[in-house]
Structures are given as C-alpha cells and as structure tokens.
Design a protein around this motif. Structure first.
Motif, PDB file in Angstrom:
ATOM      1  N   ALA A 166       1.197  -1.205   0.547  1.00 44.93           N
ATOM      2  CA  ALA A 166       0.010  -0.287   0.236  1.00 44.93           C
ATOM      3  C   ALA A 166       0.990   1.109  -0.230  1.00 44.93           C
ATOM      4  N   PRO A 167       1.700   1.114   1.207  1.00 41.06           N
ATOM      5  CA  PRO A 167       2.543   2.436   0.441  1.00 41.06           C
ATOM      6  C   PRO A 167       3.761   2.136   0.162  1.00 41.06           C
ATOM      7  N   GLY A 168       4.228   1.406  -1.050  1.00 37.62           N
ATOM      8  CA  GLY A 168       5.330   1.271  -1.773  1.00 37.62           C
ATOM      9  C   GLY A 168       5.686   0.522  -1.781  1.00 37.62           C
ATOM     10  N   LEU A 169       6.195   0.035  -0.729  1.00 41.27           N
ATOM     11  CA  LEU A 169       7.957  -1.036  -0.074  1.00 41.27           C
ATOM     12  C   LEU A 169       7.795  -1.771  -0.049  1.00 41.27           C
ATOM     13  N   ILE A 170       6.969  -2.066  -1.532  1.00 38.37           N
ATOM     14  CA  ILE A 170       7.667  -3.384  -2.085  1.00 38.37           C
ATOM     15  C   ILE A 170       6.966  -2.622  -3.611  1.00 38.37           C
ATOM     16  N   SER A 171       6.850  -4.087  -4.135  1.00 39.95           N
ATOM     17  CA  SER A 171       7.269  -3.682  -6.073  1.00 39.95           C
ATOM     18  C   SER A 171       5.372  -4.700  -5.882  1.00 39.95           C
ATOM     19  N   SER A 186       6.160 -20.337   4.056  1.00 38.80           N
ATOM     20  CA  SER A 186       7.232 -20.394   4.671  1.00 38.80           C
ATOM     21  C   SER A 186       8.629 -20.026   3.589  1.00 38.80           C
ATOM     22  N   LYS A 187       8.539 -20.610   2.345  1.00 40.86           N
ATOM     23  CA  LYS A 187       9.735 -20.107   1.376  1.00 40.86           C
ATOM     24  C   LYS A 187       8.827 -18.732   0.797  1.00 40.86           C
ATOM     25  N   LYS A 188       7.783 -18.096   0.741  1.00 39.64           N
ATOM     26  CA  LYS A 188       7.315 -17.115   0.334  1.00 39.64           C
ATOM     27  C   LYS A 188       7.493 -16.128   1.292  1.00 39.64           C
ATOM     28  N   ALA A 189       8.088 -16.264   2.397  1.00 31.32           N
ATOM     29  CA  ALA A 189       8.227 -15.268   3.589  1.00 31.32           C
ATOM     30  C   ALA A 189       9.628 -15.443   3.912  1.00 31.32           C
ATOM     31  N   SER A 190      10.496 -16.654   3.635  1.00 31.65           N
ATOM     32  CA  SER A 190      11.894 -16.235   3.276  1.00 31.65           C
ATOM     33  C   SER A 190      12.405 -15.335   2.476  1.00 31.65           C
ATOM     34  N   LYS A 191      11.631 -15.327   0.846  1.00 26.97           N
ATOM     35  CA  LYS A 191      11.961 -14.707   0.260  1.00 26.97           C
ATOM     36  C   LYS A 191      11.239 -13.058   0.325  1.00 26.97           C
ATOM     37  N   LEU A 192      10.389 -12.450   0.647  1.00 28.65           N
ATOM     38  CA  LEU A 192      10.160 -11.262   0.620  1.00 28.65           C
ATOM     39  C   LEU A 192      10.856 -10.885   2.262  1.00 28.65           C
ATOM     40  N   VAL A 193      11.165 -11.660   2.944  1.00 28.60           N
ATOM     41  CA  VAL A 193      12.322 -10.701   3.884  1.00 28.60           C
ATOM     42  C   VAL A 193      14.105 -10.557   3.226  1.00 28.60           C
ATOM     43  N   SER A 194      14.330 -10.969   2.343  1.00 32.07           N
ATOM     44  CA  SER A 194      15.031 -11.500   1.650  1.00 32.07           C
ATOM     45  C   SER A 194      15.419 -10.150   0.573  1.00 32.07           C
ATOM     46  N   LEU A 196      13.342  -7.130   1.314  1.00 27.70           N
ATOM     47  CA  LEU A 196      13.407  -6.475   2.136  1.00 27.70           C
ATOM     48  C   LEU A 196      14.804  -5.729   2.097  1.00 27.70           C
ATOM     49  N   GLN A 197      15.607  -6.889   3.315  1.00 24.96           N
ATOM     50  CA  GLN A 197      16.474  -6.424   3.563  1.00 24.96           C
ATOM     51  C   GLN A 197      17.852  -6.313   2.284  1.00 24.96           C
ATOM     52  N   ARG A 198      17.551  -6.565   0.934  1.00 25.58           N
ATOM     53  CA  ARG A 198      17.890  -6.017  -0.671  1.00 25.58           C
ATOM     54  C   ARG A 198      17.691  -4.793  -0.484  1.00 25.58           C
TER      55      ARG A 198
END
Length: 357
Positions: A166-171, A186-194, A196-198
């Motif tokens: 919503a605020p544009g923090l992810i594409s 769990s795999k999707k969560a790992s991708k999302l956190v990665s 955000l880290q990037r």
C-alpha cells in the motif's frame, strides 16, 4: 599499510584456504551464509542454483565455488572495500554460527581497515572508495531478526504483503508473486524478507525505510510481528552521532559516557566481535545487579536487544554502577573472559570514531 597495501581483492584471494572453503561449504553454514549473501546481493540466485546443481561436491569444493563467486564480486564491484566488509559482516554474524568464518572475517576486516584508502580500490577498477554507508548498522540489525521475522509472517503473509504494498514498500511484481505463487508460505516469507533486506541495503535513507517497514508491520496486529517491529523501530529511530561529535565529546579513557552514547557503545561492541549472548556477564561486571538483569531478560527480544538495554542501564548509572568510561567497558568485557574483544575495542574506537585511548 596492510601487507604492502594489498587491494580488497588480494586480501580475500589470500584467505581462500582449505580451512575456509571447507567451513563455507558445510551445512548448515552453507545455507546460512548463502541466504545472507543473496539478501545482500553478493551472489545471485542463478549462481547459487548452479552451485547446488553440481552433484557429489565435497564441502571444500562447494565452499570453493562460493568463494570464487565472491572473489569475482569483489573484483567487479564499484567499491571493493565496501563489498569485502559486507562479506566480513556476514562471516562474523552470530546467526551464521561458524567460528572459522568469524575468525577469517575478522582477519580480513583488520587487513582492509589498515589499508590506506588509496590502496583499497581494485587495480582493475581503480576508483576512490566511498565510506560504508550509514545503513550498514541498520542492515545488520534487520538481518539479525530476519529468521524470526520470516517465521512470524508465514502464517499471515497475505495481510503483511498487502500492508507493505500500500505505501510502496514492495513492488507490484513482488506482491503478485507472494499472492499467486504456489510455493509454501515459509519459502515465500523468506523471499519477502530477503527483498526487504535488499531494498534496505540499497536505500539512500535506510533508517527511514526501516521505520516505515516497522510502522506497517505493527499495523498487521500480530504480537510476534509487533514485538520484532518494536525492537527494530527503537534501534532505527535512535540518533547516531557523527564521528566528529563523538570524538569531541569522548576523547579518552576517563571521560564519562552518557545515554546519548548507547548507539556508539553497542556499535563498538559489535565491531569488536563481543558476543551478545554474554550480556548478563557484562552487566554484572559493569555494576548492574541480577534482579535488574532478570527483568531485562524477561522483557522479550533476542540477545542483541538484551545487550542494548544492559548498556542503557549502565550508561544511566543504575544499581552499583560507579564508572561509565571506555576503560570501564574494556575492563568489563575482559572480565567476561573475552579478552580478544576487549583488545579490539581501542582499535575500533580509533577506526570508527577517531577516539584514541
């Protein structure tokens, strides 16, 4: 000058020894390290898949494959020194859990920090180096909670993704992938956190980005996620004094430190490789009493948070604290049995903040 002013590429190349590559290729270290390398854009998914696709590789050969990719990354990086320091951060990370990598990371860090700036850029890409951005500490803090965050968001991934988008923090592409992919949560969560880290690593204002992420995570309304967001938000919101201000305020071993120095103290402890798990021992050596430390331990969070709160209590002069100087901290660290970290503190103070003890 470090060994005649060797470049970061040379420093890393000289460290690619059997002991290092064997440790790098052994599970669970291999998975832990490559997860961090992916998050920091130091290795690509294609490169990692290529390594994993090679069957019957020994630990040493698999570690050599990773080391080769890192060596080329340093060679081609616009700022080889910064790239190598990122690798050192990962090797020394407590979540990686490898004493061999931690030792090699510390050795490489010492070599690159001793190298004059004019010698740090690789001769193949001879450019002046740029100081490591202020986002390094913020990035490390986020990485330290990444595993817990992945676990916390797995059960409510759709809601988290919607809040972040919503605020544009992810594409939009990442949002669609998270919602439509058939991967397990769990795999999707790992991708999302990665991802955000990037983004955090590459953002020009990492503190602002992290605070925005924390604000959104709190809106999800799940206590485990809120606890992590509160932990990160407090750290990200803490002002970091510039080296000039710190060096003017604390010039020697007898100058009293105050609560405004908490970020400086925790950064120095981290860079000196003091283990956060020893926060109770350190608190006792600094003059805090066990009842207070018990309360800190019961307050939630990981060892890094406990260490920070312990330092805050020390800097505020709680319990039996009688001295709040750098020398007091050094003596306390040595008193915990970590003499090596105690010996690194003066050097880190000089390197990071130009403070000479």
């Amino acid at each position: 000058m470090a060994e005649g002013g060797k470049t970061p590429y040379d420093v890393f190349r000289k460290m690619i020894l059997p002991q290092l590559t064997a440790a790098l290729g052994k599970e669970p270290t291999f998975t832990n390290v490559t997860d961090f390398l992916l998050a920091d854009d130091l290795i690509t998914e294609q490169q990692l898949d290529s390594i994993k696709s090679k069957s019957n590789l020994s630990d040493q050969k698999r570690g050599s494959e990773v080391a080769h990719r890192l060596r080329e990354k340093i060679r081609n990086h616009d700022d080889p020194a910064k790239c190598l320091l990122q690798i050192c951060d990962i090797f020394e990370d407590e979540d990686v859990g490898s004493e061999v990598l931690k030792k090699h990371g510390a050795t490489m860090r010492s070599k690159i920090e001793e190298t004059p700036k004019a010698s740090r850029s690789d001769p193949i890409k001879a450019q002046p180096t740029v100081p490591v951005s202020s986002g390094t500490t913020v990035s490390s803090r986020f990485r330290s909670v990444s595993n817990r965050l992945e676990n916390a968001i797995s059960s409510c991934l759709t809601g988290v993704v919607g809040k972040l988008y919503a605020p544009g923090l992810i594409s939009l592409d990442l949002k669609d992938e998270m919602i439509n992919s058939h991967d397990i949560p769990s795999k999707k969560a790992s991708k999302l956190v990665s991802e955000l880290q990037r983004t955090l690593n590459n953002d020009k204002h990492p503190e602002t980005f992290l605070n925005d992420v924390c604000k959104v995570l709190k809106e999800v309304g799940e206590k485990p996620i809120t606890d992590i967001a509160n932990e990160l938000g407090t750290t990200a919101a803490s002002p970091v004094s510039c080296p000039e201000e710190i060096s003017k305020r604390n010039l020697g071993t007898t100058d009293e430190l105050g609560i405004e120095d908490v970020e400086t103290v925790t950064t120095v402890l981290n860079k000196a490789l003091f283990g956060a798990t020893k926060w109770v021992d350190l608190g006792l050596k600094l003059g805090l009493l066990m009842p207070r430390l018990n309360v800190i331990g019961e307050g939630g969070g990981d060892a890094y948070k406990h260490l920070r709160v312990t330092i805050e209590a020390w800097l505020e002069g709680e319990d039996n604290v009688t001295s709040r100087t750098w020398q007091t901290l050094i003596d306390a660290v040595e008193g915990t049995g970590d003499r090596a970290a105690a010996e690194r503190i003066p050097k880190k103070l000089k390197t990071l903040y130009n403070i000479t003890l």
